[in-house]
Design an enzyme around this catalytic site. Structure first.
Site, PDB file in Angstrom:
ATOM      1  N   GLU A 113      87.571   4.171  14.199  1.00 33.09           N
ATOM      2  CA  GLU A 113      88.291   5.208  15.247  1.00 33.09           C
ATOM      3  C   GLU A 113      87.888   4.890  16.652  1.00 33.09           C
ATOM      4  O   GLU A 113      88.693   4.601  17.538  1.00 33.09           O
ATOM      5  CB  GLU A 113      88.470   6.520  14.917  1.00 33.09           C
ATOM      6  CG  GLU A 113      89.290   6.809  13.609  1.00 33.09           C
ATOM      7  CD  GLU A 113      90.697   6.286  13.541  1.00 33.09           C
ATOM      8  OE1 GLU A 113      91.289   6.583  14.485  1.00 33.09           O
ATOM      9  OE2 GLU A 113      90.862   5.828  12.320  1.00 33.09           O
ATOM     10  N   HIS A 170      93.404  -1.610  14.737  1.00 36.16           N
ATOM     11  CA  HIS A 170      92.953  -1.581  13.204  1.00 36.16           C
ATOM     12  C   HIS A 170      93.331  -2.840  12.807  1.00 36.16           C
ATOM     13  O   HIS A 170      92.681  -3.165  11.726  1.00 36.16           O
ATOM     14  CB  HIS A 170      93.624  -0.145  12.657  1.00 36.16           C
ATOM     15  CG  HIS A 170      92.967   1.247  13.091  1.00 36.16           C
ATOM     16  ND1 HIS A 170      91.708   1.048  12.978  1.00 36.16           N
ATOM     17  CD2 HIS A 170      93.375   2.289  13.141  1.00 36.16           C
ATOM     18  CE1 HIS A 170      91.423   2.394  13.230  1.00 36.16           C
ATOM     19  NE2 HIS A 170      92.358   3.108  13.336  1.00 36.16           N
ATOM     20  N   HIS A 230      96.517   1.582  19.228  1.00 37.00           N
ATOM     21  CA  HIS A 230      95.484   1.922  18.338  1.00 37.00           C
ATOM     22  C   HIS A 230      95.697   1.289  16.986  1.00 37.00           C
ATOM     23  O   HIS A 230      94.701   0.972  16.432  1.00 37.00           O
ATOM     24  CB  HIS A 230      95.483   3.310  18.501  1.00 37.00           C
ATOM     25  CG  HIS A 230      94.474   4.007  17.629  1.00 37.00           C
ATOM     26  ND1 HIS A 230      93.301   4.527  17.846  1.00 37.00           N
ATOM     27  CD2 HIS A 230      94.680   4.375  16.216  1.00 37.00           C
ATOM     28  CE1 HIS A 230      92.674   4.995  16.901  1.00 37.00           C
ATOM     29  NE2 HIS A 230      93.280   4.964  15.952  1.00 37.00           N
ATOM     30  N   GLU A 231      96.883   1.672  16.138  1.00 37.68           N
ATOM     31  CA  GLU A 231      97.093   1.107  15.066  1.00 37.68           C
ATOM     32  C   GLU A 231      97.169  -0.441  14.743  1.00 37.68           C
ATOM     33  O   GLU A 231      96.294  -0.902  13.920  1.00 37.68           O
ATOM     34  CB  GLU A 231      98.588   1.710  14.500  1.00 37.68           C
ATOM     35  CG  GLU A 231      98.476   3.103  14.449  1.00 37.68           C
ATOM     36  CD  GLU A 231      97.306   3.778  13.623  1.00 37.68           C
ATOM     37  OE1 GLU A 231      96.814   3.224  12.712  1.00 37.68           O
ATOM     38  OE2 GLU A 231      97.240   4.999  14.161  1.00 37.68           O
TER      39      GLU A 231
END
Length: 290
Positions: free
Chosen positions: A206, A135, A131-132
């Site tokens: 997100e 980003h 997930h990070e």
């Protein structure tokens, strides 16, 4: 669509600075003030976003020999995401959370808390790290930093220029007090609107990062399990730090209900989990090509 929506929201934030300056001063000088603030804050957040975020949570550099399994996991995911290996930091808190920062993939960092390393299984941690890294790949770290800084600049403009309007001449004809509507806008409405726009930017990004995590790991349910744990434990052990940086975290450090959901830095965890489960069902229903 998400990129267009994010660009529009950032444009509105910059527009608030320009409009606020104009309403307060009452002539083109206000436009120049707003434009200058928007340019300065955007550049500052672009160049120093990683340092500000890491300092806000007292993150410390982590060396490979201190956590070889974590480094191997990040390296593998970075290769799949086709981005350089980011720097790795540890945040000395038992609150389970993580964030990514940096102005671009070449100057990025991933920070994890001590608590998240102890709370999650390897599969769950992989989902969070993916997930990070999404980003970083999508340059959301820069987008969120710019959004947060612009929102803060709107509030700053209201506080500083309001004193000038109340206690001294502002416009060229030496009118004391400036535009009353401008004062109202800058003191109350502009900071509120800026905050809402900042949170909207964060929520939009997100969802995209959750999808990217599922694609990188091939296991949406791992992130589902991680989010459930982080949501429950995060409320028990709050994450201390600058609230302006909270949109960077993987889960919202504050619990909000009712009208307060407007001020969430993240989508509702229940909604994120629902979308991930739907994605997992779609993957299971799609036949694998021979």
């Amino acid at each position: 669509m998400n990129q267009i929506k994010t660009a529009a929201l950032l444009g509105l934030l910059s527009g608030l600075l320009v409009l606020g300056g104009y309403l307060l001063v009452g002539d083109e000088q206000g436009l120049y003030i707003g434009l200058a603030l928007a340019a300065i804050t955007s550049f500052g957040s672009w160049f120093y976003s990683d340092q500000a975020a890491l300092a806000a949570y007292r993150a410390q550099p982590l060396q490979r020999h201190e956590a070889p399994e974590l480094f191997d996991m990040i390296a593998s995911l970075s290769e799949r995401a086709e981005i350089p290996m980011p720097k790795v930091f540890i945040v000395p808190t038992q609150s389970p959370n993580a964030f990514a920062t940096g102005r671009d993939p070449e100057h990025a960092a991933v920070a994890v808390t001590q608590g998240i390393l102890e709370a999650l299984s390897p599969e769950e941690l992989e989902g969070v790290l993916a997930h990070e890294l999404t980003h970083i790949r999508n340059r959301d770290t820069l987008t969120q930093a710019v959004a947060g800084t612009l929102a803060g600049a709107v509030t700053f403009l209201g506080r500083i220029l309001t004193f000038g309007a109340l206690y001294g001449p502002v416009t060229r004809d030496d009118r004391r007090g400036g535009n009353p509507l401008g004062l109202l806008f800058l003191v109350i409405l502009a900071p509120l609107a800026a905050g809402l726009l900042q949170f909207a930017v964060s929520r939009t990004r997100e969802y995209a990062a959750d999808l990217g995590s599922a694609q990188l790991t091939g296991n949406p349910l791992a992130l589902v399990s991680a989010l459930q744990k982080l949501e429950e434990m995060g409320h028990q052990i709050p994450m201390n730090g600058n609230p302006a940086m909270s949109p960077l975290l993987i889960v919202n450090p504050l619990s909000t209900k009712g009208l307060q959901t407007l001020f969430r830095t993240h989508p509702a965890t229940e909604d994120r989990i629902r979308r991930l489960r739907e994605l997992a069902q779609q993957r299971q229903a799609t036949p694998v090509a021979a």
